[in-house]
Design an enzyme around this catalytic site. Structure first.
Site, PDB file in Angstrom:
ATOM      1  N   ASN A  97       0.821  -1.224   0.000  1.00  0.00           N
ATOM      2  CA  ASN A  97       0.000   0.000   0.000  1.00  0.00           C
ATOM      3  C   ASN A  97       0.853   1.272   0.000  1.00  0.00           C
ATOM      4  OD1 ASN A  97      -2.405   1.833   0.952  1.00  0.00           O
ATOM      5  ND2 ASN A  97      -0.817   2.043   2.518  1.00  0.00           N
ATOM      6  N   TYR A 111       4.068   9.326 -11.214  1.00  0.00           N
ATOM      7  CA  TYR A 111       3.097   8.575 -10.393  1.00  0.00           C
ATOM      8  C   TYR A 111       2.234   7.657 -11.265  1.00  0.00           C
ATOM      9  CZ  TYR A 111      -0.659   7.927  -6.926  1.00  0.00           C
ATOM     10  OH  TYR A 111      -1.583   7.400  -6.060  1.00  0.00           O
TER      11      TYR A 111
HETATM   12  P1  NAD Z   1      -0.727   8.560   2.690  1.00  0.00           P
HETATM   13  O1  NAD Z   1       0.341   9.488   2.222  1.00  0.00           O
HETATM   14  O2  NAD Z   1      -1.738   9.056   3.652  1.00  0.00           O
HETATM   15  O3  NAD Z   1      -0.051   7.234   3.315  1.00  0.00           O
HETATM   16  C1  NAD Z   1       1.006   6.557   2.676  1.00  0.00           C
HETATM   17  C2  NAD Z   1       1.834   5.851   3.721  1.00  0.00           C
HETATM   18  O4  NAD Z   1       2.917   5.193   3.034  1.00  0.00           O
HETATM   19  C3  NAD Z   1       2.453   6.834   4.724  1.00  0.00           C
HETATM   20  O5  NAD Z   1       2.221   6.379   6.042  1.00  0.00           O
HETATM   21  C4  NAD Z   1       3.925   6.813   4.357  1.00  0.00           C
HETATM   22  O6  NAD Z   1       4.794   7.045   5.466  1.00  0.00           O
HETATM   23  C5  NAD Z   1       4.086   5.406   3.802  1.00  0.00           C
HETATM   24  N1  NAD Z   1       5.306   5.288   2.990  1.00  0.00           N
HETATM   25  C6  NAD Z   1       5.747   6.156   2.048  1.00  0.00           C
HETATM   26  N2  NAD Z   1       6.931   5.745   1.566  1.00  0.00           N
HETATM   27  C7  NAD Z   1       7.252   4.596   2.202  1.00  0.00           C
HETATM   28  C8  NAD Z   1       8.355   3.707   2.147  1.00  0.00           C
HETATM   29  N3  NAD Z   1       9.404   3.947   1.352  1.00  0.00           N
HETATM   30  N4  NAD Z   1       8.370   2.618   2.964  1.00  0.00           N
HETATM   31  C9  NAD Z   1       7.324   2.379   3.798  1.00  0.00           C
HETATM   32  N5  NAD Z   1       6.252   3.192   3.900  1.00  0.00           N
HETATM   33  C10 NAD Z   1       6.216   4.292   3.115  1.00  0.00           C
HETATM   34  O7  NAD Z   1      -1.399   7.993   1.372  1.00  0.00           O
HETATM   35  P2  NAD Z   1      -2.823   7.282   1.149  1.00  0.00           P
HETATM   36  O8  NAD Z   1      -3.720   8.288   0.570  1.00  0.00           O
HETATM   37  O9  NAD Z   1      -3.242   6.524   2.351  1.00  0.00           O
HETATM   38  O10 NAD Z   1      -2.420   6.282  -0.036  1.00  0.00           O
HETATM   39  C11 NAD Z   1      -2.128   4.910   0.160  1.00  0.00           C
HETATM   40  C12 NAD Z   1      -1.917   4.275  -1.199  1.00  0.00           C
HETATM   41  O11 NAD Z   1      -3.074   4.471  -2.011  1.00  0.00           O
HETATM   42  C13 NAD Z   1      -0.740   4.856  -1.988  1.00  0.00           C
HETATM   43  O12 NAD Z   1      -0.115   3.822  -2.716  1.00  0.00           O
HETATM   44  C14 NAD Z   1      -1.424   5.822  -2.938  1.00  0.00           C
HETATM   45  O13 NAD Z   1      -0.655   6.046  -4.092  1.00  0.00           O
HETATM   46  C15 NAD Z   1      -2.708   5.078  -3.240  1.00  0.00           C
HETATM   47  N6  NAD Z   1      -3.809   5.936  -3.706  1.00  0.00           N
HETATM   48  C16 NAD Z   1      -4.372   6.876  -2.904  1.00  0.00           C
HETATM   49  C17 NAD Z   1      -5.428   7.643  -3.394  1.00  0.00           C
HETATM   50  C18 NAD Z   1      -6.127   8.690  -2.551  1.00  0.00           C
HETATM   51  O14 NAD Z   1      -7.080   9.305  -3.038  1.00  0.00           O
HETATM   52  N7  NAD Z   1      -5.757   8.908  -1.314  1.00  0.00           N
HETATM   53  C19 NAD Z   1      -5.865   7.469  -4.699  1.00  0.00           C
HETATM   54  C20 NAD Z   1      -5.260   6.518  -5.489  1.00  0.00           C
HETATM   55  C21 NAD Z   1      -4.230   5.740  -4.972  1.00  0.00           C
END
Ligand code: NAD
Length: 457
Positions: free
Chosen positions: A297, A362
């Site tokens: 994730n 991305y």
């Molecule tokens: P967020 O930024 O709130 O959380 C992401 C988490 O990943 C954070 O806790 C961060 O510390 C952790 N992280 C980042 N780099 C890391 C690494 N190298 N090693 C370990 N952990 C790491 O993001 P979110 O909105 O919860 O998104 C979660 C996933 O869903 C991501 O892959 C994001 O691309 C994807 N996503 C989110 C959305 C959205 O609308 N929020 C939409 C499409 C996809």
């Protein structure tokens, strides 16, 4: 971040004003909770084609979906239309005849699930009719309203390959529902509240049994990356709810937040940067009994238009979102850390499907996840007994989207059939569906959790 518009349209003056102005009318979604575990109203089971017999095993599968199954209902909570036997353009008239009279009476927050089969490479009439169902479902999803959703599930075709559907007249067009239980349980429940307009294709793999429906993941260890907050924390929470022992991984820089989240869920925190060269070894060491579920994730954005994007922004995004996923998956599969019957779930994005201004890095990384899942899924099942799937979230209310400028954020929220953003739990429920022991037939799939976003539709 609170969606004030959704709250406003839930009040009488808000409804009045927004209707007069022709503005979107999002319906509050009914999500799963202990108090509301089921949809309101019975499950209406219809078949397209008067002379078509039901798909093998379908009655048993529907009986297990948790709603009373009926042949007639004034106000169904869900409708399942078995259209697997529709093999001609004329036969599509039966789809209209079955759903036209009932679609208006569906309870708010209801579900329509159309069952089809894979369009045949050997029979262009069957292929046309079955592909037509996709256009039908995507259109009905856009017009149905009131928080209801519509999906197409393609059941595997167990006919002899090369024999045209029109020559065999097997019940249900030769399809079987044996692997469909977990998928229909998910789609016909409040757990799939923010999933609409999707096409899910099942394989003919035999599902593993679920011994305890209240804790289907009992005895399995699940590791979730990026679990300190946002979607990852919700995934960890839902997998723990379903009985898994959870290891919550996040970067050492957010150790305190990670420890708080893990303590709340009874999970084990693992402070680790997933891009570290020894990440797979350290994950294996943290899970000495192996992993039943691995959820990739963790993700980052470093937006800039390509012309202004330094190499560092490109590399860091591809490294976290894609390369580390490829590396750790390969190493953990090779080492046997992911046990037979295991589930790998990765995280794509609608940006990886539609593309996005300022997100070449991305979107490339997230499209790469889709390529990974489609290619590895069948081989991982054959070689390791493991499935590989991905969620592709749309606009989800998290810190990531709270940082988006107001007007872009508001457009992102409303430009979908449900006219609102999703919640992290919506993505988590989809991950939990992939993780179910009886989801063996769900493999190589990318499920958009986006309220049927108009982007990349
Ligand atoms: P967020 O930024 O709130 O959380 C992401 C988490 O990943 C954070 O806790 C961060 O510390 C952790 N992280 C980042 N780099 C890391 C690494 N190298 N090693 C370990 N952990 C790491 O993001 P979110 O909105 O919860 O998104 C979660 C996933 O869903 C991501 O892959 C994001 O691309 C994807 N996503 C989110 C959305 C959205 O609308 N929020 C939409 C499409 C996809």
């Amino acid at each position: 971040m609170a969606d004030r518009y959704l709250h406003f349209t839930g009040t009488a003056p808000g409804r009045f004003l927004t209707r007069r102005l022709g503005l979107p009318q999002p319906a509050p979604l009914r999500r799963w909770s202990l108090e509301t575990p089921r949809l309101e109203g019975p499950l209406l089971h219809l078949t397209a084609g008067a002379d078509t017999e039901a798909v093998a095993g379908l009655a048993e599968v529907l009986a297990g979906a948790g709603l009373p199954v009926v042949g007639r209902a004034d106000r169904p909570g869900a409708v399942v239309l078995d259209a697997t036997g529709v093999t001609t353009a004329a036969g599509l008239g039966d789809v209209h005849a079955a759903l036209h009279p009932v679609v208006r009476s569906l309870a708010p927050g209801g579900r329509v699930v159309v069952l089809g089969t894979v369009p045949s490479p050997d029979d262009h009439h069957q292929a046309a009719a079955q592909q037509a169902l996709e256009g039908f479902v995507r259109s009905l999803g856009k017009e149905i309203g009131r928080g209801s959703t519509v999906q197409l599930v393609r059941l595997p075709d167990v006919r002899v390959p090369g024999v045209p559907a029109s020559d065999v007249r097997l019940p249900g067009g030769g399809a079987t529902a044996q692997g469909a239980a977990s998928t229909l349980r998910f789609l016909l429940s409040p757990r799939s509240a923010y999933v609409s307009g999707q096409v899910i294709e099942l394989t003919d793999a035999t599902p593993e049994p679920v011994t305890d429906p209240a804790a289907p993941l009992a005895g399995r260890t699940a590791l979730v990356t990026g679990a300190a907050r946002g979607i990852g924390a919700a995934v960890a929470s839902v997998l723990a709810r379903d009985g898994a022992r959870v290891i919550a991984l996040d970067v050492p820089g957010v150790r305190e937040e990670l420890e708080r989240t893990a303590a709340r869920l009874g999970a084990t925190p693992l402070p680790l940067d997933i891009t570290a060269p020894d990440a797979a070894d350290r994950i294996a060491a943290a899970a000495p009994d192996g992993l039943g579920v691995l959820v990739h994730n963790a993700g980052i954005t470093r937006d800039r238009r390509l012309a202004n994007m330094p190499a560092e922004r490109w590399t860091s995004v591809v490294d976290v979102n894609l390369d580390s996923v490829l590396r750790t998956t390969d190493e953990l599969l090779k080492a046997g850390t992911i046990r037979r019957g295991g589930r790998i779930v990765a995280t794509a994005s609608i940006a990886g499907i539609a593309g996005n201004n300022g997100q070449t890095n991305y979107a490339a990384s997230k499209a790469g996840i889709i390529g990974l899942v489609r290619s590895l899924g069948p081989r991982a099942a054959a070689d390791h007994g493991v499935t590989v799937n991905a969620v592709a979230p749309g606009f989800i209310e998290t810190k990531m989207t709270a940082a988006v400028p107001f007007f872009i954020r508001e457009a992102g929220r409303r430009m979908n059939s449900l006219a609102q953003g999703g919640l992290p739990v919506d993505v988590a429920e989809a991950v939990a569906w992939f993780a179910q022991p009886d989801s063996t037939a769900v493999n190589g799939q990318v499920l958009r959790v986006c309220g049927q976003s108009l982007l990349g539709a």
